[in-house]
Write a protein that holds these residues in place. Structure first.
Motif, PDB file in Angstrom:
ATOM      1  N   SER A  25       0.843  -1.185   0.000  1.00 26.90           N
ATOM      2  CA  SER A  25       0.000   0.000   0.000  1.00 26.90           C
ATOM      3  C   SER A  25       0.879   1.236   0.000  1.00 26.90           C
ATOM      4  CB  SER A  25      -0.913  -0.009   1.232  1.00 26.90           C
ATOM      5  OG  SER A  25      -1.791   1.090   1.204  1.00 26.90           O
ATOM      6  N   GLY A  26       1.459   1.544  -1.160  1.00 22.55           N
ATOM      7  CA  GLY A  26       2.357   2.680  -1.265  1.00 22.55           C
ATOM      8  C   GLY A  26       3.785   2.313  -0.924  1.00 22.55           C
ATOM      9  N   HIS A  27       4.614   3.357  -0.752  1.00 28.85           N
ATOM     10  CA  HIS A  27       6.035   3.156  -0.515  1.00 28.85           C
ATOM     11  C   HIS A  27       6.551   4.138   0.539  1.00 28.85           C
ATOM     12  CE1 HIS A  27       5.434   1.398  -4.530  1.00 28.85           C
ATOM     13  NE2 HIS A  27       6.500   0.652  -4.272  1.00 28.85           N
ATOM     14  N   ARG A  28       7.651   3.734   1.162  1.00 25.91           N
ATOM     15  CA  ARG A  28       8.450   4.628   1.989  1.00 25.91           C
ATOM     16  C   ARG A  28       9.761   4.880   1.253  1.00 25.91           C
ATOM     17  NH1 ARG A  28       7.637   0.156   5.590  1.00 25.91           N
ATOM     18  NH2 ARG A  28       5.875   0.448   7.018  1.00 25.91           N
ATOM     19  N   LEU A  29      10.276   6.106   1.345  1.00 23.37           N
ATOM     20  CA  LEU A  29      11.565   6.433   0.756  1.00 23.37           C
ATOM     21  C   LEU A  29      12.615   6.549   1.851  1.00 23.37           C
ATOM     22  CD1 LEU A  29      10.668   9.185  -1.888  1.00 23.37           C
ATOM     23  CD2 LEU A  29      10.801   6.695  -2.191  1.00 23.37           C
ATOM     24  N   CYS A  30      13.722   5.857   1.689  1.00 24.92           N
ATOM     25  CA  CYS A  30      14.816   5.947   2.642  1.00 24.92           C
ATOM     26  C   CYS A  30      15.436   7.338   2.583  1.00 24.92           C
ATOM     27  CB  CYS A  30      15.870   4.887   2.352  1.00 24.92           C
ATOM     28  SG  CYS A  30      17.339   5.000   3.405  1.00 24.92           S
ATOM     29  N   ALA A  31      15.550   8.009   3.724  1.00 24.68           N
ATOM     30  CA  ALA A  31      16.125   9.353   3.762  1.00 24.68           C
ATOM     31  C   ALA A  31      17.614   9.336   3.475  1.00 24.68           C
ATOM     32  CB  ALA A  31      15.866   9.989   5.127  1.00 24.68           C
ATOM     33  N   SER A  32      18.256   8.184   3.600  1.00 26.51           N
ATOM     34  CA  SER A  32      19.694   8.094   3.399  1.00 26.51           C
ATOM     35  C   SER A  32      20.064   7.830   1.947  1.00 26.51           C
ATOM     36  CB  SER A  32      20.280   7.001   4.290  1.00 26.51           C
ATOM     37  OG  SER A  32      21.673   6.873   4.099  1.00 26.51           O
ATOM     38  N   GLY A  88      -0.535  10.336  13.410  1.00 30.03           N
ATOM     39  CA  GLY A  88      -0.259  11.756  13.597  1.00 30.03           C
ATOM     40  C   GLY A  88       1.232  12.000  13.585  1.00 30.03           C
ATOM     41  N   SER A  89       1.646  13.038  12.867  1.00 26.51           N
ATOM     42  CA  SER A  89       3.053  13.429  12.870  1.00 26.51           C
ATOM     43  C   SER A  89       3.179  14.842  13.427  1.00 26.51           C
ATOM     44  CB  SER A  89       3.645  13.366  11.458  1.00 26.51           C
ATOM     45  OG  SER A  89       3.171  14.449  10.662  1.00 26.51           O
ATOM     46  N   GLU A  90       4.325  15.125  14.011  1.00 25.37           N
ATOM     47  CA  GLU A  90       4.580  16.436  14.602  1.00 25.37           C
ATOM     48  C   GLU A  90       6.082  16.684  14.589  1.00 25.37           C
ATOM     49  OE1 GLU A  90       4.849  19.856  16.062  1.00 25.37           O
ATOM     50  OE2 GLU A  90       2.773  19.132  15.904  1.00 25.37           O
ATOM     51  N   ARG A  97       7.653  18.821   5.303  1.00 28.43           N
ATOM     52  CA  ARG A  97       8.172  19.034   3.946  1.00 28.43           C
ATOM     53  C   ARG A  97       8.757  17.762   3.349  1.00 28.43           C
ATOM     54  NH1 ARG A  97      11.321  24.177   6.386  1.00 28.43           N
ATOM     55  NH2 ARG A  97      11.640  22.531   7.939  1.00 28.43           N
ATOM     56  N   ARG A  98       9.040  16.777   4.211  1.00 23.84           N
ATOM     57  CA  ARG A  98       9.713  15.557   3.749  1.00 23.84           C
ATOM     58  C   ARG A  98       9.174  14.366   4.523  1.00 23.84           C
ATOM     59  NH1 ARG A  98      13.364  19.705   3.466  1.00 23.84           N
ATOM     60  NH2 ARG A  98      13.760  19.639   5.707  1.00 23.84           N
ATOM     61  N   SER A  99       8.028  13.868   4.100  1.00 28.64           N
ATOM     62  CA  SER A  99       7.417  12.742   4.804  1.00 28.64           C
ATOM     63  C   SER A  99       8.047  11.406   4.449  1.00 28.64           C
ATOM     64  CB  SER A  99       5.921  12.675   4.475  1.00 28.64           C
ATOM     65  OG  SER A  99       5.731  12.278   3.118  1.00 28.64           O
ATOM     66  N   GLY A 100       8.614  11.298   3.253  1.00 28.56           N
ATOM     67  CA  GLY A 100       9.150  10.023   2.800  1.00 28.56           C
ATOM     68  C   GLY A 100       8.087   9.007   2.419  1.00 28.56           C
ATOM     69  N   ASP A 111       5.474  26.511   2.314  1.00 22.84           N
ATOM     70  CA  ASP A 111       4.171  25.838   2.352  1.00 22.84           C
ATOM     71  C   ASP A 111       3.869  25.098   1.059  1.00 22.84           C
ATOM     72  OD1 ASP A 111       3.895  28.252   0.949  1.00 22.84           O
ATOM     73  OD2 ASP A 111       1.867  28.630   1.701  1.00 22.84           O
ATOM     74  N   GLU A 112       4.366  25.593  -0.071  1.00 24.67           N
ATOM     75  CA  GLU A 112       4.102  24.896  -1.338  1.00 24.67           C
ATOM     76  C   GLU A 112       4.881  23.587  -1.426  1.00 24.67           C
ATOM     77  OE1 GLU A 112       3.141  27.042  -4.931  1.00 24.67           O
ATOM     78  OE2 GLU A 112       3.712  28.918  -3.946  1.00 24.67           O
ATOM     79  N   ALA A 113       6.039  23.519  -0.776  1.00 23.58           N
ATOM     80  CA  ALA A 113       6.769  22.252  -0.714  1.00 23.58           C
ATOM     81  C   ALA A 113       5.983  21.231   0.106  1.00 23.58           C
ATOM     82  CB  ALA A 113       8.152  22.472  -0.100  1.00 23.58           C
ATOM     83  N   VAL A 114       5.319  21.680   1.163  1.00 23.03           N
ATOM     84  CA  VAL A 114       4.485  20.778   1.960  1.00 23.03           C
ATOM     85  C   VAL A 114       3.314  20.262   1.126  1.00 23.03           C
ATOM     86  CG1 VAL A 114       3.068  20.537   4.029  1.00 23.03           C
ATOM     87  CG2 VAL A 114       5.115  21.973   4.082  1.00 23.03           C
ATOM     88  N   LEU A 115       2.662  21.164   0.389  1.00 19.50           N
ATOM     89  CA  LEU A 115       1.533  20.750  -0.447  1.00 19.50           C
ATOM     90  C   LEU A 115       1.973  19.751  -1.515  1.00 19.50           C
ATOM     91  CD1 LEU A 115      -0.170  24.232  -0.767  1.00 19.50           C
ATOM     92  CD2 LEU A 115      -1.157  22.221   0.355  1.00 19.50           C
ATOM     93  N   ALA A 116       3.166  19.947  -2.095  1.00 22.32           N
ATOM     94  CA  ALA A 116       3.675  18.998  -3.085  1.00 22.32           C
ATOM     95  C   ALA A 116       3.943  17.638  -2.449  1.00 22.32           C
ATOM     96  CB  ALA A 116       4.949  19.544  -3.721  1.00 22.32           C
ATOM     97  N   ASP A 117       4.459  17.644  -1.217  1.00 24.90           N
ATOM     98  CA  ASP A 117       4.712  16.377  -0.540  1.00 24.90           C
ATOM     99  C   ASP A 117       3.409  15.686  -0.171  1.00 24.90           C
ATOM    100  OD1 ASP A 117       7.102  14.791   0.643  1.00 24.90           O
ATOM    101  OD2 ASP A 117       5.610  14.789   2.250  1.00 24.90           O
ATOM    102  N   ILE A 118       2.390  16.480   0.197  1.00 25.18           N
ATOM    103  CA  ILE A 118       1.076  15.897   0.494  1.00 25.18           C
ATOM    104  C   ILE A 118       0.518  15.216  -0.744  1.00 25.18           C
ATOM    105  CG2 ILE A 118      -1.333  16.485   0.997  1.00 25.18           C
ATOM    106  CD1 ILE A 118      -0.226  18.602   2.962  1.00 25.18           C
TER     107      ILE A 118
END
Length: 308
Positions: A5-12, A123-125, A150-153, A173-180
């Motif tokens: 169900s989707g993917h996670r991206l490794c931050a490294s 929930g994330s914070e 801005r970087r949920s992965g 804020d537009e980077a957040v919307l793109a990540d959403i």
């Protein structure tokens, strides 16, 4: 491999890791299968942005204790939850995986859980101090993790994203919307609230570390540029808006308040005023459900969709 169900991206290393269906978005034992990267942990929460935890980026760490004290009874928080519940049931009743970004103390996260009792809620914070209160409120029923919005992965992993008075705290804020958009599955929805009208800027915005108050239609335009399709807009705090304007005008004539004085003024209003404003907010919501346009108000509300 089983259903994903989707993917996670490794931050490294950037490797896309399939996200198993019905799993946590970011489990504490996650490890990148390509480079072996593991997630940090602080205060009992997974950290996706550890360098920003325990900083005052976006908001003061000390504000979480104040929010915990006032949210349950303050008209603004209570009636905003009622609005969010209505929007969630109307526009995202079939959501299976929900993520509230910038969930703070978890007050709204609980409303999402009540609106969608069969969904998986997370929930994330940015600040794990807020997550500590959310954990006291919800235990382990809600997945909680520290994250930079801005970087949920996350990629195509979520059916509904909530961003409730979060975007105004973030310069990009537009980077957040793109990540959403990237984290939503096709057909997934965003529900967002932000403060409205730049002429309403006050000392409260300064102390809350706001970057902006939004012009009419601004949030919808930015969402569209990010690839989201706006499907519903309205305002919040409409009938009480004249009183809000008057309070801002009066504030500008007074000596600049201290942080303590401002918090008392903004959050610890008299019980009588609180009751009147709660009645007005619920009356406006009845009008909203009848389809009455509400272009003016203290806050702007947007529902947008990632096109299929």
């Amino acid at each position: 491999m089983g259903e994903t169900s989707g993917h996670r991206l490794c931050a490294s290393c950037g490797t896309a890791d399939p996200l198993p269906a019905a799993s946590h978005l970011w489990p504490g034992d996650w490890q990148c299968r390509s480079c072996g990267h593991r997630l940090a942990c602080h205060n009992g929460f997974v950290q996706l942005a550890p360098a920003l935890d325990e900083t005052d980026e976006g908001m003061s760490r000390d504000d979480f204790a104040l929010l915990e004290q006032v949210e349950d009874g303050h008209f603004w928080f209570v009636t905003r939850n009622e609005l969010i519940t209505w929007l969630t049931r109307r526009f995202a009743s079939n959501a299976r995986q929900v993520l509230e970004i910038g969930c703070g103390t978890g007050f709204v996260t609980g409303a999402l859980q009540r609106a969608l009792p069969d969904a998986r809620i997370a929930g994330s914070e940015l600040h794990s101090r807020g997550l500590l209160t959310a954990r006291r409120r919800h235990g382990t029923a809600i997945e909680l993790f520290q994250m930079d919005a801005r970087r949920s992965g996350l990629r195509e992993a979520v059916d509904l994203v909530g961003a409730f008075d979060v975007l105004e705290h973030i310069p990009e804020d537009e980077a957040v919307l793109a990540d959403i958009r990237a984290m939503l599955r096709p057909g997934g929805r965003l529900i967002a609230t932000v403060p409205q009208h730049p002429f309403m800027w006050s000392h409260a915005d300064d102390l809350a570390l706001h970057q902006r108050r939004y012009r009419r239609g601004e949030l919808a335009r930015k969402a569209a540029r990010a690839g989201l399709r706006p499907i519903y807009t309205t305002s919040f705090v409409v009938l009480a808006f004249p009183a809000m304007v008057a309070a801002r005008v009066l504030e500008r004539r007074l000596e600049k308040p201290t942080t303590h004085d401002l918090h008392v003024r903004e959050f610890r209003i008299s019980p009588a005023v609180n009751s009147v404003f709660r009645i007005l907010a619920r009356a406006e919501h009845r009008l909203r459900r009848l389809g009455l346009p509400m272009p003016f108000g203290g806050s702007q509300v947007l529902v947008a969709e990632r096109p299929r």
